[in-house]
Design a protein around this motif. Structure first.
Motif, PDB file in Angstrom:
ATOM      1  N   UNK A  42       0.847  -1.272   0.103  1.00  0.00           N
ATOM      2  CA  UNK A  42      -0.045  -0.127   0.068  1.00  0.00           C
ATOM      3  C   UNK A  42       0.877   1.284   0.101  1.00  0.00           C
ATOM      4  N   UNK A  43       0.586   2.308  -0.864  1.00  0.00           N
ATOM      5  CA  UNK A  43       1.234   3.341  -0.845  1.00  0.00           C
ATOM      6  C   UNK A  43       0.657   4.767  -0.132  1.00  0.00           C
ATOM      7  N   UNK A  44      -0.722   4.346   0.211  1.00  0.00           N
ATOM      8  CA  UNK A  44      -1.524   5.484   1.078  1.00  0.00           C
ATOM      9  C   UNK A  44      -2.419   4.545   1.759  1.00  0.00           C
ATOM     10  N   UNK A  45      -2.924   5.035   2.993  1.00  0.00           N
ATOM     11  CA  UNK A  45      -3.733   4.289   3.853  1.00  0.00           C
ATOM     12  C   UNK A  45      -5.083   4.250   2.995  1.00  0.00           C
ATOM     13  N   UNK A  46      -6.228   3.194   3.313  1.00  0.00           N
ATOM     14  CA  UNK A  46      -7.369   3.175   3.110  1.00  0.00           C
ATOM     15  C   UNK A  46      -8.124   4.296   3.292  1.00  0.00           C
ATOM     16  N   UNK A  68     -15.602  -1.858  -1.053  1.00  0.00           N
ATOM     17  CA  UNK A  68     -17.109  -2.390  -0.593  1.00  0.00           C
ATOM     18  C   UNK A  68     -16.557  -3.584   0.662  1.00  0.00           C
ATOM     19  N   UNK A  69     -15.696  -3.258   1.256  1.00  0.00           N
ATOM     20  CA  UNK A  69     -15.209  -4.192   2.394  1.00  0.00           C
ATOM     21  C   UNK A  69     -14.387  -5.542   1.972  1.00  0.00           C
ATOM     22  N   UNK A  89      -9.001   1.347  -1.529  1.00  0.00           N
ATOM     23  CA  UNK A  89      -7.485   1.817  -1.737  1.00  0.00           C
ATOM     24  C   UNK A  89      -7.257   0.942  -2.934  1.00  0.00           C
ATOM     25  N   UNK A  90      -5.970   1.105  -3.591  1.00  0.00           N
ATOM     26  CA  UNK A  90      -5.436   0.440  -4.840  1.00  0.00           C
ATOM     27  C   UNK A  90      -3.907   0.367  -4.535  1.00  0.00           C
ATOM     28  N   UNK A  91      -3.399  -0.790  -5.094  1.00  0.00           N
ATOM     29  CA  UNK A  91      -1.890  -1.102  -4.727  1.00  0.00           C
ATOM     30  C   UNK A  91      -1.489  -2.161  -5.489  1.00  0.00           C
ATOM     31  N   UNK A  92      -0.277  -2.374  -5.568  1.00  0.00           N
ATOM     32  CA  UNK A  92       0.341  -3.312  -6.526  1.00  0.00           C
ATOM     33  C   UNK A  92       0.815  -4.454  -5.268  1.00  0.00           C
ATOM     34  N   UNK A 148     -10.884  11.574   3.554  1.00  0.00           N
ATOM     35  CA  UNK A 148     -10.495  11.182   4.770  1.00  0.00           C
ATOM     36  C   UNK A 148      -9.795   9.700   4.822  1.00  0.00           C
ATOM     37  N   UNK A 149      -9.382   9.418   5.943  1.00  0.00           N
ATOM     38  CA  UNK A 149      -8.850   8.158   6.238  1.00  0.00           C
ATOM     39  C   UNK A 149      -9.828   7.062   6.573  1.00  0.00           C
ATOM     40  N   UNK A 150     -10.000   5.963   6.010  1.00  0.00           N
ATOM     41  CA  UNK A 150     -10.924   4.975   6.197  1.00  0.00           C
ATOM     42  C   UNK A 150     -11.182   4.412   7.427  1.00  0.00           C
ATOM     43  N   UNK A 151     -10.079   4.224   8.305  1.00  0.00           N
ATOM     44  CA  UNK A 151     -10.008   3.519   9.630  1.00  0.00           C
ATOM     45  C   UNK A 151     -10.096   4.553  10.927  1.00  0.00           C
ATOM     46  N   UNK A 152     -10.266   5.668  10.696  1.00  0.00           N
ATOM     47  CA  UNK A 152     -10.549   6.484  11.768  1.00  0.00           C
ATOM     48  C   UNK A 152     -11.744   7.371  11.595  1.00  0.00           C
TER      49      UNK A 152
END
Length: 185
Positions: A42-46, A68-69, A89-92, A148-152
């Motif tokens: 991951x390059x950035x957080x969810x 969608x979880x 999120x999206x990543x390699x 916004x960050x998804x986990x906070x």
């Protein structure tokens, strides 16, 4: 300042982004980039975007997405759009590079955000896709591309960004750095 045809590369992992269309080119309608992601993880957080939709069209390799979880992979020829206000999120997540076209609508200052994320990572100010709480709060508060960050919880983030971000700016943190984009925000 991002320009059409400009390619920015993170020297720490070789990831590159070519601006196919900037906000300036499209009168703010969209930003379109071709991304070559060699780094794994991951390059950035969810996160979620309040005002923007993001579309990814994979050219080669596999793009891992969280949407969608669920976490899944999309391959060459596949396309997905993340609507605003939906955590994603999206990543390699493979050993081979993934190449995709990434569009964000409307553009707002998303092209500047990409320049700054790559610049901060190149300067060693990112660890495992995280830029540090103060930097993230400053970006959340001062970017037009509201995310916004998804986990906070968003309410907690608003309290933190409205109290800590102004203090972070006093210590030199910026949402957009002159060093990377030619302007400061």
């Amino acid at each position: 300042m991002p320009t059409k045809g400009q390619t920015i590369t993170n020297p720490t992992n070789g990831d590159s982004y070519e601006f196919l269309e900037t906000a300036k080119d499209t009168n703010g309608e969209r930003v379109t980039m071709k991304a070559v992601i060699k780094g794994k993880g991951q390059l950035v957080p969810k996160h979620l975007h309040v005002l923007q939709d993001e579309t990814f069209e994979v050219i080669s390799g596999q793009l891992t997405i969280f949407f969608e979880g669920q976490t899944k992979k999309i391959s060459a020829g596949e396309k997905i759009t993340f609507p605003k206000n939906i955590p994603h999120n999206h990543y390699n997540d493979d050993n081979d590079a993934v190449i995709y076209v990434h569009s964000v609508t409307p553009a707002l200052d998303f092209d500047f955000l990409i320049e700054n994320l790559v610049g901060l990572a190149a300067d060693g100010k990112s660890k495992n896709g995280k830029y540090g709480l103060v930097q993230e709060l400053v970006s959340l508060k001062y970017l037009d591309s509201k995310s916004y960050l998804a986990d906070i919880p968003i309410g907690v983030q608003k309290i933190l960004m409205n109290t800590i971000a102004p203090i972070g700016r006093l210590f030199g943190y910026r949402a957009i750095y002159k060093k990377y984009s030619g302007l400061e925000k």
